[in-house]
Structure formats: C-alpha cells, structure tokens
Enzyme design. Structure first.
Site, PDB file in Angstrom:
ATOM      1  N   LYS A  14       1.280  -1.296   0.439  1.00 47.62           N
ATOM      2  CA  LYS A  14      -0.041  -0.311  -0.320  1.00 47.62           C
ATOM      3  C   LYS A  14       0.901   1.037  -0.056  1.00 47.62           C
ATOM      4  CE  LYS A  14       0.978   1.161   4.785  1.00 47.62           C
ATOM      5  NZ  LYS A  14       1.645   2.426   4.491  1.00 47.62           N
ATOM      6  N   ASP A 141      -2.164  -1.959  10.732  1.00 45.50           N
ATOM      7  CA  ASP A 141      -2.284  -1.547   8.880  1.00 45.50           C
ATOM      8  C   ASP A 141      -2.882  -2.861   7.904  1.00 45.50           C
ATOM      9  OD1 ASP A 141      -1.701   1.095   8.610  1.00 45.50           O
ATOM     10  OD2 ASP A 141       0.711   0.296   8.187  1.00 45.50           O
TER      11      ASP A 141
HETATM   12  P1  ATP Z   1       3.655  -0.545   7.599  1.00 40.41           P
HETATM   13  O1  ATP Z   1       4.323   0.354   6.601  1.00 40.41           O
HETATM   14  O2  ATP Z   1       2.651  -1.311   8.459  1.00 40.41           O
HETATM   15  O3  ATP Z   1       5.031   0.607   9.154  1.00 40.41           O
HETATM   16  P2  ATP Z   1       6.640  -1.136   7.103  1.00 40.41           P
HETATM   17  O4  ATP Z   1       6.654  -1.403   6.110  1.00 40.41           O
HETATM   18  O5  ATP Z   1       7.703  -0.329   7.552  1.00 40.41           O
HETATM   19  O6  ATP Z   1       5.581  -1.252   7.815  1.00 40.41           O
HETATM   20  P3  ATP Z   1       7.102  -3.963   7.254  1.00 40.41           P
HETATM   21  O7  ATP Z   1       8.030  -4.611   5.970  1.00 40.41           O
HETATM   22  O8  ATP Z   1       5.710  -4.699   7.575  1.00 40.41           O
HETATM   23  O9  ATP Z   1       7.394  -2.266   7.983  1.00 40.41           O
HETATM   24  O10 ATP Z   1       8.379  -4.745   8.345  1.00 40.41           O
HETATM   25  C1  ATP Z   1       8.272  -3.855  10.021  1.00 40.41           C
HETATM   26  C2  ATP Z   1       9.663  -5.597  10.497  1.00 40.41           C
HETATM   27  O11 ATP Z   1       8.898  -6.240  10.800  1.00 40.41           O
HETATM   28  C3  ATP Z   1      10.918  -6.110  10.051  1.00 40.41           C
HETATM   29  O12 ATP Z   1      11.966  -5.177   9.983  1.00 40.41           O
HETATM   30  C4  ATP Z   1      10.334  -7.070  10.757  1.00 40.41           C
HETATM   31  O13 ATP Z   1      11.509  -7.298  11.731  1.00 40.41           O
HETATM   32  C5  ATP Z   1       9.185  -7.645  10.656  1.00 40.41           C
HETATM   33  N1  ATP Z   1       8.119  -8.445   9.974  1.00 40.41           N
HETATM   34  C6  ATP Z   1       7.055  -9.163  10.746  1.00 40.41           C
HETATM   35  N2  ATP Z   1       6.582  -9.857  10.117  1.00 40.41           N
HETATM   36  C7  ATP Z   1       7.298  -9.494   9.147  1.00 40.41           C
HETATM   37  C8  ATP Z   1       7.148 -10.125   7.740  1.00 40.41           C
HETATM   38  N3  ATP Z   1       5.639 -10.775   7.412  1.00 40.41           N
HETATM   39  N4  ATP Z   1       8.210  -9.519   6.682  1.00 40.41           N
HETATM   40  C9  ATP Z   1       8.450  -8.260   6.833  1.00 40.41           C
HETATM   41  N5  ATP Z   1       9.003  -8.047   7.882  1.00 40.41           N
HETATM   42  C10 ATP Z   1       7.801  -8.814   8.934  1.00 40.41           C
END
Ligand code: ATP
Length: 304
Positions: A14, A141
């Site tokens: 997203k 999210d």
């Molecule tokens: P958001 O946009 O919801 O704030 P994000 O995109 O910044 O999230 P994610 O890629 O969801 O961040 O990952 C955040 C942290 O979650 C990662 O650093 C990792 O340690 C942990 N994590 C847990 N499950 C997962 C997964 N399936 N894939 C990626 N990271 C994961």
C-alpha cells in the site's frame, strides 16, 4: 480439514496517499485518518501442511525477514488456529517483493495473506468479518491488504471504509537502504510538534480527517489533482531521521513525477506519474532501486 496440499495467496503493498496523524493519546497511540491505496507490488504467501509452524522466505530483502514466531504471518496462522482450537501445523513460505520496513506494510500484507491461505488450507471457513476482525487484532495496517483497492482507515487506521477510485494511477517507488522503525517515526513526529510550540497531545493537535479534495481526486481518477493533494503528517519526522530522503524526493520530481511523498513512516519514497510511460522513464532515471507499480490493486487473492 480439506485435502489441499498447498494454498498460495497474492497480496499487495500500500501507499498512504494521505496520512493525517492526530495528537498523542494518553495510551501513547495516535488517531489517524489514513487514505490507503493498494499498489501492484505483491508478496506471495504459500501455506502447506507441516508438523509444526515454520516460516521460510525468499526474494527481496529476505535477510531482514524474521523466520521465528515474531513474523506477522506466523502470528496470523497461530491466531486463526487458536480461534478454532487446534495447533497451527503449517509451513508458510513468503516470497517477498514488497520492501521490508519500507512503510509499504509488507509484514501486514503477509499477515493478511497468511490468514486467507490458512483459512483455505484448513477449511476453517472464517467469514470475511471474522477475518477482518483477526486482521485488526494483528495490527492496524493488516485489514487493508485483505480488502485492497482504496479505503479510508480511521481509529488507529484499522476501521476501514472502501473508497471509490475512478481510474489507474501510476507510481514509482524508491526503496532506501535500511528501514525506519514506525514507532521511532511517531516519536519523532511528537518531538517535532513539541519543538514547534504547538504541542503534541490530542488536546493540542487538530483531529485528523480525510481531505475532500483528495477523495475527489481519487474518485475522479485525476492524477494531477491527486498529486496536489498528497499529504503525509509523518513526512517531516521521517526526513528528520533520514535527511537524505529530501534529495530522493527532489530527484523524482526533477525526473518528471507530478509529486513525491514519503510512503507511510518511510523510508520508501513514492512518486506519482502522469501515465505509465512516464513512470517507466522516471524509474530508469532514478536507478535500480526504483520500481514502477500501478494502482488500485486487488486485495489478498488465492492464486488458482
Ligand atoms: P508499516 O508500513 O505497516 O509501518 P513497514 O512496511 O514499514 O510497515 P514491514 O515490512 O511490515 O514494515 O516490517 C517491519 C518489521 O516487521 C520488519 O523490520 C521485521 O522485523 C518485522 N516483520 C515481521 N513479519 C514480517 C514479514 N512477514 N515481512 C517483513 N517484515 C516482517
């Protein structure tokens, strides 16, 4: 139980075309008005029977994906199994294409995909409403990637109202090296608000609301109007932690983007292009870390 041997679910990333952040609540959270748009960058989660819950991963940024019980997909499988009173005996294989810790909700997407995949594999037959409820328990999210398209999320972002999208939008995403921690970005946002003298509490910050001009731009499929309405209250906070993102934002606009914005809590930068050809040119100018994707994209879908 069904006789299925494996179920694969494709789930989109997203971009927040608007992220309005209210004041810090007494519980430390923030009320949000979050306009989510699903974009055509996808992870795939495959669920197959196993002796015990096991996570494997492949693809982009795979070294940063936790393979233990902290993985959001693992937590999703455990939640669904627990709800129906059995052990989550499943292997979840995650093919990552969504940048990790990039502000594109990749982990949340994997959790939504794992719920749909396990529900199908185990034949639990959870209703859409039950699945959405479990998504909201897993994180604010998580519900959106289940539904996809575009939606307004209020509360902590998890109470969703679908939004009309009148046409395709073309994006370029530039992932930055190293992620940003979402809680750290919220803390920086609070700090900047205190330093500005306006204060950071719910009593001091205007209640967050979706901008009518932005909703009209989405509904009209008007990229120029949407470019003028993009807004992220976390952008200054993300830039304070990663000042080099300002240069990325400038470079994208110089390359032909209508506008650039930090995606969610960052550090991925999202650029809106007038059309698909221009998006491809912008990506070529910005280099190998740039990816093109169109929106809206459909939510978590079982791959036949
Ligand atoms: P958001 O946009 O919801 O704030 P994000 O995109 O910044 O999230 P994610 O890629 O969801 O961040 O990952 C955040 C942290 O979650 C990662 O650093 C990792 O340690 C942990 N994590 C847990 N499950 C997962 C997964 N399936 N894939 C990626 N990271 C994961």
């Amino acid at each position: 139980m069904t006789a299925l041997t494996a179920v694969t679910v494709r789930v989109p990333a997203k971009v927040n075309v608007q992220l309005a952040v209210g004041g810090r609540r007494p519980d430390g959270f923030h009320d949000l008005a979050n306009v989510f748009l699903a974009v055509g960058l996808y992870d795939r989660v495959t669920a197959s029977p196993a002796e015990e819950l096991r996570i494997t991963a492949a693809g982009r940024d795979v070294a940063s994906v936790p393979l233990d019980a902290s993985n959001l997909a693992a937590r999703a499988a455990a939640l669904l199994a627990g709800r129906y009173g059995f052990e989550p005996k499943v292997r979840l294989h995650i093919e990552k294409d969504i940048p990790v810790a990039g502000g594109m909700a990749g982990g949340s997407a994997d959790a939504a995909a794992a719920l749909v995949a396990c529900d199908e594999l185990w034949g639990t037959g959870a209703s859409r409403a039950e699945l959405l409820g479990m998504c909201a328990e897993l994180g604010s999210d998580v519900p959106f990637p289940l539904v996809g398209g575009a939606a307004l999320g209020v509360g902590r972002g998890e109470l969703l109202t679908p939004l009309e999208v009148g046409g395709a939008f073309h994006w370029v995403f530039v992932a930055a090296l190293g992620g940003l921690s979402t809680p750290e970005v919220y803390r920086a946002c609070d700090r900047l608000r205190r330093e500005s003298g306006d204060g950071d509490t719910v009593a001091e910050v205007a209640a967050p609301a979706a901008a009518p001009a932005l909703l009209a731009a989405l509904a009209g499929g008007d990229a120029y109007a949407l470019a003028g309405a993009l807004a992220n209250d976390l952008q200054d906070a993300a830039l304070s932690l990663r000042p080099e993102l300002a240069e990325t934002l400038r470079a994208g606009v110089a390359a032909g983007a209508l506008a650039g914005i930090v995606s969610g809590s960052g550090p991925t930068c999202a650029f809106l292009a007038p059309d698909g050809d221009t998006a491809a040119k912008i990506a070529a100018t910005l280099g190998p870390s740039a990816r093109v994707a169109a929106s809206p994209a459909e939510g978590a879908t079982i791959v036949p």
